[in-house]
Scaffold this motif. Structure first.
Motif, PDB file in Angstrom:
ATOM      1  N   SER A   1       0.825  -1.211   0.000  1.00  0.00           N
ATOM      2  CA  SER A   1       0.000   0.000   0.000  1.00  0.00           C
ATOM      3  C   SER A   1       0.860   1.262   0.000  1.00  0.00           C
ATOM      4  N   VAL A   2       1.906   1.258   0.837  1.00  0.00           N
ATOM      5  CA  VAL A   2       2.822   2.400   0.904  1.00  0.00           C
ATOM      6  C   VAL A   2       3.480   2.639  -0.450  1.00  0.00           C
ATOM      7  N   GLU A   3       3.939   1.573  -1.076  1.00  0.00           N
ATOM      8  CA  GLU A   3       4.613   1.692  -2.371  1.00  0.00           C
ATOM      9  C   GLU A   3       3.704   2.293  -3.444  1.00  0.00           C
ATOM     10  N   SER A   4       2.440   1.858  -3.470  1.00  0.00           N
ATOM     11  CA  SER A   4       1.536   2.320  -4.521  1.00  0.00           C
ATOM     12  C   SER A   4       1.204   3.798  -4.371  1.00  0.00           C
ATOM     13  N   PHE A   5       1.113   4.295  -3.129  1.00  0.00           N
ATOM     14  CA  PHE A   5       0.805   5.708  -2.938  1.00  0.00           C
ATOM     15  C   PHE A   5       2.012   6.598  -3.189  1.00  0.00           C
ATOM     16  N   GLN A   6       3.180   6.154  -2.785  1.00  0.00           N
ATOM     17  CA  GLN A   6       4.365   6.978  -3.007  1.00  0.00           C
ATOM     18  C   GLN A   6       4.670   7.129  -4.489  1.00  0.00           C
ATOM     19  N   SER A   7       4.263   6.155  -5.297  1.00  0.00           N
ATOM     20  CA  SER A   7       4.515   6.237  -6.738  1.00  0.00           C
ATOM     21  C   SER A   7       3.739   7.368  -7.395  1.00  0.00           C
ATOM     22  N   VAL A   8       2.624   7.780  -6.787  1.00  0.00           N
ATOM     23  CA  VAL A   8       1.787   8.833  -7.356  1.00  0.00           C
ATOM     24  C   VAL A   8       2.149  10.211  -6.802  1.00  0.00           C
ATOM     25  N   ALA A   9       2.837  10.248  -5.660  1.00  0.00           N
ATOM     26  CA  ALA A   9       3.095  11.517  -4.982  1.00  0.00           C
ATOM     27  C   ALA A   9       3.906  12.495  -5.825  1.00  0.00           C
ATOM     28  N   ILE A  10       4.744  11.980  -6.724  1.00  0.00           N
ATOM     29  CA  ILE A  10       5.599  12.853  -7.532  1.00  0.00           C
ATOM     30  C   ILE A  10       4.811  13.561  -8.632  1.00  0.00           C
ATOM     31  N   VAL A  11       3.660  13.002  -9.022  1.00  0.00           N
ATOM     32  CA  VAL A  11       2.931  13.492 -10.202  1.00  0.00           C
ATOM     33  C   VAL A  11       2.574  14.981 -10.119  1.00  0.00           C
ATOM     34  N   PRO A  12       1.873  15.450  -9.058  1.00  0.00           N
ATOM     35  CA  PRO A  12       1.520  16.874  -9.046  1.00  0.00           C
ATOM     36  C   PRO A  12       2.717  17.805  -8.921  1.00  0.00           C
ATOM     37  N   LEU A  13       3.815  17.310  -8.352  1.00  0.00           N
ATOM     38  CA  LEU A  13       4.998  18.161  -8.196  1.00  0.00           C
ATOM     39  C   LEU A  13       5.638  18.483  -9.543  1.00  0.00           C
ATOM     40  N   LEU A  14       5.418  17.619 -10.531  1.00  0.00           N
ATOM     41  CA  LEU A  14       5.966  17.867 -11.869  1.00  0.00           C
ATOM     42  C   LEU A  14       5.371  19.121 -12.508  1.00  0.00           C
ATOM     43  N   LEU A  15       4.193  19.533 -12.028  1.00  0.00           N
ATOM     44  CA  LEU A  15       3.496  20.670 -12.627  1.00  0.00           C
ATOM     45  C   LEU A  15       3.869  22.012 -12.004  1.00  0.00           C
ATOM     46  N   LEU A  16       4.616  22.004 -10.933  1.00  0.00           N
ATOM     47  CA  LEU A  16       4.950  23.269 -10.261  1.00  0.00           C
ATOM     48  C   LEU A  16       5.669  24.248 -11.184  1.00  0.00           C
ATOM     49  N   PRO A  17       6.691  23.836 -11.927  1.00  0.00           N
ATOM     50  CA  PRO A  17       7.340  24.811 -12.824  1.00  0.00           C
ATOM     51  C   PRO A  17       6.419  25.293 -13.942  1.00  0.00           C
TER      52      PRO A  17
END
Length: 428
Positions: A397-413
């Motif tokens: 469960s931890v692995e599957s959620f951490q894999s998505v956490a990076i997605v919105p950060l890609l849009l900051l720039p």
């Protein structure tokens, strides 16, 4: 049609109910995902059951994306009324199909019936978005972002209602198939309200813009496709974890994950009513920048939460982050590309649906791979039970959620640059 025929207030209620219906359906799918996995997919193939249920849930988003894409291009010809009647019918047939699947042997095509039924909910969902978004934009041209946020506040309201009813069904040990009855009720009311209402034409038609103008607006404005790509990622940050929450977070924080989803949805329902004042202060793009930052942080914190308290704290950050994403992206497109009409809104929603079709099964595959790794292989996984199995599932469960956490950060720039150039342009 004359103005005295168009009842703007009633149509806004129709829009709210249609969005509530699809939110209710979202919660019900989250409610029944563990049941579908245990009753059907585990019996077919235990090793890949999570990926299988993820793919089935992803079919909803495939139907959503396809209907939204085609329906948005055709809504001017088909009409908002027929589109919304189609959505109600799809939800009714979906509920009937899911109920029928529960009475079939697991090796007798039950998985196919589930897949078709979930695809139908996606078709209904897409029809709602294809009709309701341009309807509200046409009814309230002077405050699109604010009104679209209020409209989509009824999405989390539906999740709250569906989630709490699902918890009650589980708590009182009632048949989980009762969720299907809950799914049908708003669809029947919506069908009646739509059938007795008159609808306006879309904003594009009212302005006299042609189909050629609509396509030209999108093809010659590259910024539209930047926002289209942004929608692909913001939807992944919001909807994929929401669909997966009852399977994974239940194992992370030791409580029903649907309760966290209900809490976040209640938070979203309240906050979306105040989108207008927020946008006035920091702009729609500025709001998206802050939303992406909080969403990424919240998803990571959700993955490492170990107690109900830390789970709720992390869910609060994630909920505030994703709260405004979907309706604000629609508002940005409606305001910046008005000649794009229903097609521009539909293509934007299509990006969101297409995103989940890819992300949700990927989360399931990551979950399956991680649980096999933690168990020391598929053969050992099949023999685990009790505390050992719980530990393996929690790791996955931890692995599957951490894999998505990076997605919105890609849009900051991306949002940061657009915000900067918007401010610079306004100062010139």
């Amino acid at each position: 049609m004359s103005d005295d025929v168009i009842n703007r207030k009633k149509l806004y209620y129709v829009g709210n109910l249609s969005i509530l219906m699809i939110g209710l359906g979202f919660a019900i799918r989250a409610n029944i995902a563990p049941n579908l996995q245990a009753d059907i997919y585990d019996k077919i193939d235990l090793a890949s059951s999570a990926a299988a249920v993820g793919s089935a849930m992803g079919a909803t988003f495939t139907g959503f994306a396809l209907t939204l894409l085609l329906g948005s291009a055709l809504v001017d010809m088909v009409g908002m009324k027929r589109m919304l009647l189609l959505s109600a019918l799809a939800y009714i047939l979906s509920a009937v199909g899911l109920f029928a699947a529960t009475m079939m042997p697991y090796d007798g095509g039950a998985d196919t019936v589930v897949l078709i039924s979930l695809l139908l909910t996606g078709l209904g969902w897409g029809a709602v978005e294809a009709a309701s978004n341009p309807m509200v934009a046409a009814l309230y041209p002077e405050e699109k972002t604010h009104r679209l946020n209020i409209l989509h506040a009824w999405w989390p309201a539906g999740i709250v209602i569906g989630g709490l009813l699902g918890v009650a069904i589980s708590y009182f040990e009632l048949p989980w198939e009762l969720n299907m009855i809950i799914l049908v009720m708003p669809a029947l009311v919506l069908a009646w309200m739509v059938a007795t209402s008159a609808f306006p034409v879309t904003e594009r038609v009212a302005s006299g813009a042609s189909y050629g103008d609509m396509f030209s607006e999108l093809l010659k404005r590259p910024l539209f496709w930047v926002f289209w790509a942004c929608m692909f990622l913001t939807a992944a940050a919001e909807l994929a974890p929401g669909s997966w929450v009852n399977i994974t977070l239940s194992n992370i924080v030791g409580m029903q994950g649907i309760l966290l989803l209900v809490y976040v949805s209640g938070l979203m329902f309240v906050m979306r009513h105040f989108a207008g004042p927020v946008v006035e202060k920091i702009s729609s793009v500025g709001l998206m920048f802050i939303s992406c930052l909080l969403a990424g942080l919240g998803l990571y914190l959700l993955s490492i939460a170990t107690t109900p308290f830390t789970g709720f704290a992390a869910a609060t950050i994630w909920g505030i982050g994703v709260c405004y994403m979907w309706p604000t992206m629609l508002g940005i497109v409606a305001e910046r590309f008005p000649k794009g009409g229903a097609l521009a809104l539909g293509l934007t929603g299509f990006a969101g649906g297409l995103s989940i079709q890819f992300v949700l099964p990927k989360m399931g595959a990551i979950f399956d791979s991680a649980k096999a790794e933690a168990a020391g292989g598929i053969d050992k996984l099949a023999g685990l039970s009790g505390a050992e199995l719980e530990s393996v599932i929690r790791f996955a469960s931890v692995e599957s959620f951490q894999s998505v956490a990076i997605v919105p950060l890609l849009l900051l720039p991306v949002f940061g640059l657009i915000f900067y150039f918007d401010r610079k342009k306004s100062e010139d």
